[in-house]
Scaffold this motif. Structure first.
Motif, PDB file in Angstrom:
ATOM      1  N   PRO A 106      -5.518  13.907  46.107  1.00 54.39           N
ATOM      2  CA  PRO A 106      -4.438  14.868  45.819  1.00 54.39           C
ATOM      3  C   PRO A 106      -4.750  15.692  44.574  1.00 54.39           C
ATOM      4  CG  PRO A 106      -3.872  12.711  44.956  1.00 54.39           C
ATOM      5  CD  PRO A 106      -5.189  12.542  45.682  1.00 54.39           C
ATOM      6  N   VAL A 107      -4.059  16.798  44.428  1.00 56.25           N
ATOM      7  CA  VAL A 107      -4.053  17.526  43.151  1.00 56.25           C
ATOM      8  C   VAL A 107      -3.159  16.731  42.202  1.00 56.25           C
ATOM      9  CG1 VAL A 107      -3.271  19.618  41.983  1.00 56.25           C
ATOM     10  CG2 VAL A 107      -4.444  19.782  44.192  1.00 56.25           C
ATOM     11  N   ILE A 108      -3.698  16.339  41.049  1.00 56.30           N
ATOM     12  CA  ILE A 108      -2.960  15.537  40.069  1.00 56.30           C
ATOM     13  C   ILE A 108      -2.878  16.304  38.751  1.00 56.30           C
ATOM     14  CG2 ILE A 108      -2.918  13.390  38.729  1.00 56.30           C
ATOM     15  CD1 ILE A 108      -4.399  12.022  40.998  1.00 56.30           C
ATOM     16  N   VAL A 109      -1.662  16.568  38.296  1.00 57.04           N
ATOM     17  CA  VAL A 109      -1.457  17.356  37.069  1.00 57.04           C
ATOM     18  C   VAL A 109      -0.622  16.558  36.083  1.00 57.04           C
ATOM     19  CG1 VAL A 109      -0.428  19.444  36.093  1.00 57.04           C
ATOM     20  CG2 VAL A 109      -1.652  19.543  38.275  1.00 57.04           C
ATOM     21  N   TYR A 110      -1.098  16.486  34.868  1.00 55.89           N
ATOM     22  CA  TYR A 110      -0.401  15.793  33.780  1.00 55.89           C
ATOM     23  C   TYR A 110       0.328  16.826  32.929  1.00 55.89           C
ATOM     24  CZ  TYR A 110       0.004  12.995  29.412  1.00 55.89           C
ATOM     25  OH  TYR A 110       0.451  12.336  28.281  1.00 55.89           O
ATOM     26  N   ASP A 111       1.647  16.703  32.860  1.00 54.89           N
ATOM     27  CA  ASP A 111       2.450  17.552  31.977  1.00 54.89           C
ATOM     28  C   ASP A 111       2.595  16.806  30.653  1.00 54.89           C
ATOM     29  OD1 ASP A 111       4.123  19.464  30.922  1.00 54.89           O
ATOM     30  OD2 ASP A 111       5.908  18.735  31.943  1.00 54.89           O
TER      31      ASP A 111
END
Length: 373
Positions: A106-111
């Motif tokens: 998956p596309v994994i993004v950390y905010d």
């Protein structure tokens, strides 16, 4: 339609940044079915927009939060969302584990809401432990497709990242804003946000105590929640100093009700202490005060460029209660001046400091990452 997981194991589900701004932004694109997974509180989810589903996690003590990872892992492994955005440093470990699931990328993004190494520095963590955390964090971040910085100052410590990054400030989104809201009769100082020592809990009450001693007519409204023991200490201070007539701890509110309370008040407060994680930051609550059209008092290491440009509030030295009191008196005794500052702040919000400008950057990042996947 792609499945988008928006996850926090720490923040309440109704957190303005992760729910009302980011979850809404992703849901409104029409590209995603957003599953917003975050911590339960005493607000029951309602009026949920199309394309968004809210799923609540139990609130656990800090030492038991790892137990939340097991159901999260099972949900992700079962549903296999196309995109995962997460908001807590502790979930870096879970995201690393997710990256090991066979045939699932998956596309994994950390905010990134805070610069954790700088938070640990303030807590005087031993140097070897701090270095160990930095090395671990560096390795775990490799599982991320992209990183969102809530403050531009964070990226100075993360120049080693090779994935795409973007600064997305937590500027207000107020689709339900009412115009010409009447002010309350008594001059009111207001605070909205998490309540803690590092966010100026004692400073607000010391200010109220001094204003009472000066026989000023005012009210102080504090909206938000915090550690139960700490809130208990504040309540004891209010009781011991006979401040009950002047100070009200309002507890948690939905953002629409809290924002209307800000509109009806006269001056906002943001007395953060000089924590390394805060220095040079853009504290969200001040932009909410701007949107509501009220001036604010803010620690003198925060949003100084905005103050210089718009003259919509005053800086205070939070280590000097005399300075805090004097700046409060200046506003209290000059309501017309305060009102004009508030008007300038509202203009600044409309022109520069609104979520509509920030969500474009967020969408561009996700479009870029998905085109690579």
């Amino acid at each position: 339609m792609k499945l988008f997981y928006n996850i926090s194991s720490v923040h309440p589900w109704s957190d303005t940044r992760i729910y009302f701004r980011q979850a809404f932004t992703h849901g409104e694109t029409g590209k995603y079915k957003v599953k917003h997974i975050a911590i339960e509180n005493n607000i029951i989810p309602g009026n949920i927009p199309p394309n968004i589903a809210v799923e609540l996690l139990p609130k656990r003590p800090k030492k038991k939060r790892m137990l939340t990872w097991i159901p999260l892992y099972k949900k992700i492994k079962k549903d296999k969302p196309d995109v995962i955005q997460f908001h807590d440093p502790e979930l870096l470990i879970l995201m690393k584990i997710i990256s090991w699931i066979p045939h699932y990328r998956p596309v994994i993004v950390y905010d990134m809401h805070e610069n954790v190494p700088k938070v640990l520095m303030r807590k005087k963590i031993p140097g070897f432990a701090l270095n160990m955390y930095r090395q671990l964090e560096r390795q775990l971040l490799k599982s991320c497709s992209g990183v969102v910085f809530a403050e531009s100052t964070y990226k100075d410590d993360y120049r080693f990242l090779t994935c795409p990054t973007v600064d997305v400030y937590n500027y207000p989104k107020v689709p339900f804003m009412k115009d010409n809201v009447a002010k309350v009769d008594v001059f009111t100082f207001i605070y909205l946000g998490s309540i803690s020592a590092i966010r100026g809990g004692e400073t607000m009450l010391l200010l109220a105590k001094r204003l009472v001693e000066l026989k000023k007519t005012f009210h102080m409204k504090i909206i938000g929640t915090g550690n139960e023991e700490y809130i208990g200490q504040l309540k004891t201070f209010i009781l011991d100093n006979d401040l009950g007539e002047y100070v009200s701890l309002e507890g948690v509110m939905t953002f629409d009700k809290a924002f209307e309370a800000i509109q009806r008040a006269h001056v906002g407060m943001a007395f953060l202490v000089p924590n390394p994680n805060f220095i040079g930051g853009k504290t969200t609550k001040c932009f909410e005060y701007m949107a509501a059209g009220i001036p604010f008092m803010v620690s003198d290491f925060l949003i100084q460029d905005e103050l210089d440009k718009w003259n919509c509030g005053v800086s205070v030295d939070v280590s000097n209660i005399d300075d805090v009191v004097q700046k409060a008196l200046d506003l209290l005794d000059s309501p017309d001046m305060a009102a004009h500052m508030g008007e300038r702040g509202k203009t600044a919000y409309k022109q520069e400091y609104n979520w509509e400008k920030e969500e474009g950057k967020l969408r561009t990042l996700f479009d870029k990452l998905e085109s690579r996947s």
